[in-house]
Design an enzyme around this catalytic site. Structure first.
Site, PDB file in Angstrom:
ATOM      1  CG  ASN A 205      -1.557   1.271   1.543  1.00  0.00           C
ATOM      2  OD1 ASN A 205      -2.783   1.413   0.505  1.00  0.00           O
ATOM      3  ND2 ASN A 205      -1.340   2.115   2.326  1.00  0.00           N
TER       4      ASN A 205
ATOM      5  CE1 TYR B 174      -0.824   8.293  -6.852  1.00  0.00           C
ATOM      6  CE2 TYR B 174      -2.875   8.168  -8.011  1.00  0.00           C
ATOM      7  CZ  TYR B 174      -2.159   7.936  -6.965  1.00  0.00           C
ATOM      8  OH  TYR B 174      -2.917   6.955  -6.143  1.00  0.00           O
TER       9      TYR B 174
ATOM     10  CB  THR C  99      -6.147   9.523   1.795  1.00  0.00           C
ATOM     11  OG1 THR C  99      -5.915  10.237   0.698  1.00  0.00           O
ATOM     12  CG2 THR C  99      -6.968   8.262   1.541  1.00  0.00           C
TER      13      THR C  99
END
Length: 250
Positions: free
Chosen positions: A81, A146, A181
């Site tokens: 992760n 990304y 997040t």
């Protein structure tokens, strides 16, 4: 907390110090798993065993995995992760930043998986779950670097699933949409109008809100669970329908 389908199994969760990783550790532990968090900055208040680990360092990764196996005698589940974000179009980041993000987001998963493989091969319920992204399957503005890293993660997941299926190791990935997040919170805080930016991010997901870390963690647990032994090579979208649905405007 024991009694779930992960009882007697041992898992490592990289990037488990916060956000999706922290919630994943909680969910796995709640289903009976012994969880060890690997993070460059572990949460000192975490209820889980933590080891300082930098996934951009082979030595750090190998030492951390060896420590897990020495303490617990086995390793059954790897949740890859750990990752970092990046913004901008293809020209926005220099070579050094491209290499840094790809090294951490992609090669970091390779380092952890490579170190874990000898132990996973001895497990009766071996599973690797990688965190990819909606960015791997949909073109998002100002996310070139990304996106490249997460597209690589998705392709890597399929290749690993093919390589290790006959060794009894399942490999899958989860593709979250825009999730609530710490990284997204930092992006919002830096926007000219954070409230408007949040509304825009919520609106582009058909269910009209950000994805919660718990929803992603539950998907990771499904993919890692020994109850789902026929699930491998899968990209599981947790994105409120962003990838698959085309709703008419209200």
């Amino acid at each position: 907390m024991t009694g779930g389908e992960f009882e007697s199994l041992v898992a490592v969760v990289t990037g488990g110090g916060s956000g999706i990783g922290a919630r994943t550790a909680e969910v796995l532990a709640g289903r009976g798993c012994t969880v060890v968090v690997l993070d460059v900055r572990p949460d000192p208040d975490s209820p889980h065993e933590s080891i300082v680990c930098d996934v951009s360092s082979t030595a750090s990764v190998e030492a951390a995995v060896a420590q897990v196996v020495e303490r617990h005698g086995r390793l059954d589940v790897v949740v890859n992760n750990a990752g970092i974000g990046a913004t901008g179009d293809v020209s926005a980041n220099d070579d050094a930043e491209w290499l840094r993000v790809l090294d951490l987001n992609v090669v970091g998963m390779v380092r952890v998986s490579r170190a874990a493989l000898p132990h996973l091969r001895r497990s009766p319920a071996a599973a690797i779950v990688n965190t990819s992204s909606i960015a791997a399957t949909a073109g998002l503005p100002q996310r070139a670097l990304y996106t490249a890293s997460k597209g690589a993660v998705s392709a890597l997941t399929r290749a690993m699933a093919a390589d290790h299926l006959r060794e009894g190791i399942r490999v899958n990935c989860v593709n979250p949409g825009t999730a609530d997040t710490p990284w997204v919170q930092r992006l919002l805080a830096g926007a000219d109008d954070p409230a408007a930016e949040r509304r825009a991010l919520e609106a582009r997901q058909p269910h009209g809100r950000l994805v919660s870390p718990d929803e992603v963690a539950q998907a990771v647990a499904y993919l890692a669970s020994p109850l789902n032994g026929s699930t491998t090579g899968v990209e599981l979208a947790v994105d409120g329908g962003m990838q698959a649905l085309r709703l008419r405007p209200t």
